[in-house]
Design a protein around this motif. Structure first.
Motif, short mmCIF file in Angstrom:
data_model
loop_
_atom_site.label_atom_id
_atom_site.label_comp_id
_atom_site.label_asym_id
_atom_site.label_seq_id
_atom_site.Cartn_x
_atom_site.Cartn_y
_atom_site.Cartn_z
N GLY A 43 -6.83 -4.31 1.42
CA GLY A 43 -6.17 -3.16 2.01
C GLY A 43 -5.90 -3.40 3.48
O GLY A 43 -6.75 -3.93 4.20
N ALA A 98 -9.56 -4.00 5.04
CA ALA A 98 -10.71 -3.83 4.16
C ALA A 98 -10.55 -4.82 3.01
O ALA A 98 -9.42 -5.11 2.59
N VAL A 135 -14.85 -2.04 6.66
CA VAL A 135 -13.57 -1.75 7.29
C VAL A 135 -13.62 -2.24 8.74
O VAL A 135 -14.60 -1.99 9.46
N TYR A 164 -14.21 -3.55 -1.00
CA TYR A 164 -13.20 -2.50 -1.04
C TYR A 164 -11.93 -2.99 -1.73
O TYR A 164 -11.59 -4.17 -1.66
N LEU A 197 -6.88 0.71 0.92
CA LEU A 197 -7.05 1.32 2.23
C LEU A 197 -5.76 2.04 2.59
O LEU A 197 -4.67 1.49 2.45
N LEU A 240 -9.11 7.05 7.88
CA LEU A 240 -8.80 5.99 6.93
C LEU A 240 -9.44 6.36 5.60
O LEU A 240 -10.60 6.79 5.57
N VAL A 267 -10.58 4.88 2.04
CA VAL A 267 -10.87 3.57 1.45
C VAL A 267 -11.48 3.77 0.07
O VAL A 267 -12.30 4.66 -0.15
#
Length: 303
Positions: A128, A147, A153, A189, A192, A221, A223
């Motif tokens: 992301g 991410a 992140v 993750y 994002l 943000l 996620v």
């Protein structure tokens, strides 16, 4: 044969019909739908060595509007400057110094060039990525949020150098607190997204708050992790100590847990009233595409 599409993004300028498509062979194809592709073929970028997972266009000042960023599973961030060169009507050869410039040739008209000006290795497969605004007073600065497989992140700051047609000053701006990050052991993750008006600061400070509409929103943000939970992280670029004390950068505001199916993609949908009046309280929604036949719609103001 045709490679699978792994990322796509429309350029934000409504006066243009330009779309970037990333594929699993590491290529990016940029189509200008206003042009006849028989005379103006799409631009092809081949600077990734693994699947392209994210592409995004700069949004903000005229300098940042000419920024294009791509990431992939090759663990790098490629940053491009979008240049317009006037073609004098004759074909010209591209020398070795220009070999990194991908050119859409249109005889007698401005040529759109995508020049890769920076490659940043970040040592994780990126799943992301979004470009975020940084500071209105610093029109040439922007932030990239990433991410991926490490489950953390991160924010990266950069500056557009218009004089030299390049991008410089890449620095690590912030990192998600370790005790709040999802981590790599559980799968990292997967998605994002940026939400410019995720949380009303006026609600936190009370009705007597004197914040202006432009400063009364906490950017967030959103996620999605490998276990299909949705986390909302603060992303407010501010010097307001009272706001920072309550919401440190990249700290978690809330997490939606439960059976959300396998999250494949998500988008932020602003309400029509917010588009007309920026001072209205947050009533945005997110829509989540999963591996089921249905999509999930969350009303963030009431969920």
């Amino acid at each position: 044969g045709m490679q699978a599409v792994t990322a796509l993004s429309w350029r934000q300028d409504v006066s243009q019909l330009v779309i970037a498509i990333g594929r699993d062979n590491g290529s990016i194809v940029i189509h200008d739908l206003r042009e006849d592709e028989t005379t103006a073929p799409p631009v092809v970028l081949n600077d990734h060595v693994s699947a392209v997972t994210c592409v995004d266009w700069g949004k903000g000042s005229s300098a940042i509007n000419n920024v294009f960023v791509s990431t992939g599973r090759d663990a790098v961030i490629n940053t491009w400057k979008i240049l317009q060169k006037q073609d004098q009507g004759t074909d010209r050869k591209i020398n070795k110094k220009q070999s990194k410039k991908k050119v859409n040739k249109r005889k007698g008209q401005p040529q759109v060039q995508y020049q890769r000006v920076h490659t940043l290795p970040i040592y994780e497969q990126v799943e992301g990525m979004v470009i975020m605004p940084f500071d209105k007073e610093k029109a040439n600065d922007f932030v990239i949020a990433t991410a991926g497989s490490e489950g953390t992140v991160r924010l990266w700051k950069a500056t557009v150098d218009e004089e030299h047609d390049t991008i410089s000053g890449f620095t690590s701006l912030a990192k998600q607190p370790e005790n709040e990050s999802f981590g790599s052991d559980r799968g990292g993750y997967m998605e994002l997204r940026y939400n410019a008006r995720g949380l009303s600061l006026k609600e936190e400070r009370g009705p007597s708050s004197t914040t202006t509409p432009s400063s009364s929103w906490m950017e967030q943000l959103i996620v999605a992790d490998a276990e299909h939970n949705l986390s909302f992280l603060s992303a407010k670029m501010t010097n307001d100590e009272s706001a920072l004390s309550k919401r440190p950068l990249l700290s978690a505001d809330r997490t939606i847990v439960g059976h959300n199916d396998e999250i494949l993609d998500l988008k932020v949908i602003p309400s029509s009233s917010q588009l007309n009046d920026a001072s209205l309280q947050s009533s945005e929604r997110i829509v989540v595409a999963t591996n089921s036949a249905q999509v999930l719609l969350f009303e963030l103001g009431t969920f």
